[in-house]
Design an enzyme around this catalytic site. Sequence first.
Site, mmCIF file in Angstrom:
data_model
loop_
_atom_site.group_PDB
_atom_site.id
_atom_site.type_symbol
_atom_site.label_atom_id
_atom_site.label_comp_id
_atom_site.label_asym_id
_atom_site.label_seq_id
_atom_site.Cartn_x
_atom_site.Cartn_y
_atom_site.Cartn_z
ATOM 1 N NE ARG A 66 14.015 15.467 48.566
ATOM 2 C CZ ARG A 66 15.319 15.353 48.769
ATOM 3 N NH1 ARG A 66 15.797 14.863 49.888
ATOM 4 N NH2 ARG A 66 16.165 15.762 47.858
ATOM 5 C CD GLU A 86 14.674 20.377 52.711
ATOM 6 O OE1 GLU A 86 13.472 20.169 52.539
ATOM 7 O OE2 GLU A 86 15.547 20.101 51.868
#
Lengths: 203, 801
Positions: B319, B728
Amino acid sequence: MQGSALAAAVAQTGLVQAAPPDPDAARDALTGSFSIVINSAPHQMTVDTRVTLLDLLRERLMLTGTKKGCDHGQCGACTVLVNGRRVLSCLSLAVMHDGDHVTTVEGLAEGHGPDAKLHPMQAAFLEHDGFQCGYCTPGQICSAVGMLDEWRNGAPSLVTDDLSAHPELSPAELHERMSGNICRCSAYPNIAEAILAVSREGA
Amino acid sequence: MLERSPKPVVEKPTLHESAALHVTGTATYIDDLPEPRGTLHLAPGLTRIAHGRLVSMDLSAVRAAPGVITVLTAADIPGQNDTSPIGAHDEPLFVTDSITSEGQILFVVAAETRAQARAAVRRAVVETETLDPILDIDTAREARAPCAVPGRTMTRGDAEAAIAAAPRRLSGRIVMGGQEHFYLEGQAALALPGEGPEMIVWSSTQHPTETQAMVAHLLDVPANTITASVRRMGGGFGGKETQANQTACLAALVAHHTRRPARLRLDRDDDMVMTGKRHDFAIDYTVGFDDDGKIHGVDMLLACRCGWSADLSGPVIDRALTHADNAYFYPAVRLRSLPLRTNTVSNTAFRGFGVPQGALAAERVIEEIAFATGLDPNTVRLRNVYENGQLTPYHMTVEDSITAAILTDLARRCGYDTRKAALRASNAKAAEEGRVLRRGIAMTPVKFGISFTATHYNQAGALVHVYTDGSVQINHGGTEMGQGLHTKMMQVAARVFGLPQSDIRLTATTTDKVPNTSATAASSGADLNGMAVLDAATKIRDRIRDFAAERYNADPGTIRFHNSEIHMETGQGTLVESFAAVVRQAYLARVSLSSSGFYKTPEISWDPATGRGHPFYYFAYGAACAEIVIDTLTGEYRIDRVDILHDAGLSLNPEIDRGQIEGGFVQGAGWLTMEELVWDKKGALRTHAPSTYKIPTAFDMPRVFNVALLEDVPNRKATIFRSKAVGEPPFALAACVLFALSDAVASLDDHRTCPRLDAPATPETVLACIERLRAGKSATGHGTKIEVPATDADPVRDPVG
């Protein structure tokens, strides 16, 4: 995984070097009896003198609304009111509270069950959505009730400029006075709104 | 301009489903559950060295201690001594030989009281051989230690050639620290043995299915005997995605051996020493660009500290790689990862999951180009943001980019240009008058890919029951940790049935209601579970509709569920019956009023081997602008103002989403400024309580905090009511705080030098950066490195409590 050189042949790193004396040896000498009023109900208690007020509430009296966050007096989740003043119950020994009146989050409302009338601070947290995970909420509410009382009585804070005047509850004053209660979700804006709303009602 | 929909379908703000419980202290967390008869209390014995071997362990005094019922070690595990969530088999529950970090578990004590268990732990006599530990990124690189997981390279075009051919180029490094979750409710579990091999484990976990699987493997029983359950967590933030498993396994093992309930809530210091944290990174970058600030090519090496086991480091660093572009198109790019194994806690998921780290490097590159060209950083940003049709470094076509529009809109809303000019003038005046305060401002965007990169995780289940009194019970695979997921799920069901939220009851997440669930993570909770709840509720609603059409001779197309009523057009005109009455009739007519629901995200794919694919269903966007003031004598600072414009699609619940944005931003600002983890030279974590690890308080909030949701911009993808994930992405917006600090520091040499301010930018780091600039030295980055001596006489913690 491979490390580098072997540092010492054999090191004694034990969790303790030698067995301590039997903690049960002087058990009787370690208990204390006292009376305490919790949420308007009188209690006669006998407990180990090392038991904190927080553990007394949670483990003996099943008042689990008061939370254990850090157990170090750093996070504020365990805040209760003792004789109206806010106290970190994890840093306070139960036996020190002989004759004291303790109010926890469970004791703030008037009455019980569906007919209970919420304390204005509880109602304001509800109205302003002053929580996310909710774990700090009981401590925030008890702390806010005690804090507003301190403020109404004219107590200055670290950021009060004029110590002779009654401080205005500016955002900076409010944030400083509530800075002992950590909200890791950072619901601080809504918490502050709730507290400010109550401060205006009762002013 | 931004795409506008003609008609907003945004829901009205709805009350948090547990609001009344929270304000009265009656919302139950794991440690608040009533204790079953005979409950045992546990305490773990932990390693105190970071690297070495276990030579011997004498637990006889522990077993003889008052109140102790049993003491268990690896030898007592009937199944596998393995808690690796990815099957790497590198994460034993108990140490058997090799010690690879402080805080690993040697044994667990079960006693009648918690105080007895904790006192007994200290009677252990443990002999170890000590080896030199590898503690940080630099040492691990020098030692050429093996990686925790394989490194990966993502390429598109020839980055080296593009950089070499670019008119200008520069290189640098940005270092950023880790972060402790400090979920206010620590790790906690209660295991209750049942008949035969059956066991219920109440665990403060973001991933009940994984907790169930871990316990089953540990006890060598099939998954169908273990139930893992959680009603809510007191915060998770990623810290309970895998890190809850150890605590749950210890409780389950004791319950298995003693046939008594077993309860463990980790002491806070133990929790902070034992459990993994956010990965810290050192990212080396080289960029080729031109005088207009346009990027020609980017080459980055992302090194990170994984700790002693793989855990989720692989997906985290993937990520970081997939977001090392943040919102910017790199015409040619090479991104490489270096996931380093170290003798520290095993770093794990933390809100953002590598995105904030990768994106921060991208923003540093933009800042460097701005200093090199003399352009405003925002100009550089706008010249490099993605246009639709461009390819990411992982060869996914960007189709929904709105970064330019958001940046422009926010700059206008918050008066960026005017305020920046005013700040420059006030800094110049302060310099003339010899005053010490300097101000800075910066704006950063975020483009956050939504979906688990592990494609199979992008599925969800739900279970909905309608009872004969018309009340509805819903259950789904997601967990509640304060993000408001359960409230949103109740809204979905309420909308399908046309009922008020008060008629919907949501029950605890539990593996015997909805099985084989994914972790509540990757911001995906509402996206995935919302569609599963919608599926289940719609199936039941359609059955009721079909029944009503037949029973009341109504046209099915006209039947509407609204206001606790069912409205139908019949031959005799409009008929209105209460929902409960029709449900009752449907039951009598033997119509099934219960259904499961299922959802899997379409269109996604990911090949970890090549680092290519379409890993994200869509992107969530946002931008933030921070203004700060620093004291150049002390390095101390304050966030004066923050403006945020964030994209939640058609928000399911604007109040909840606003809370997620504010909370995520402040947590991100904490990571970049005050939250600093310190290990000493022997590898002992010295910041193991909030007394030494500073967490943002109310006083650290921005003085002015304006948060706006992008309005009337539905998700182009068919997500639940066209909303977007919001848990997030706002965390990464906090990058603007670091660059605002940098902007203020840069004023000290008239913005000639990029300060290369690293994170966490504690006052000490800011002061060091100021002194570097004042000394006229070119900045080297790396901030300050605190050398902490190790002590042998670490104070022993009071075991009573």
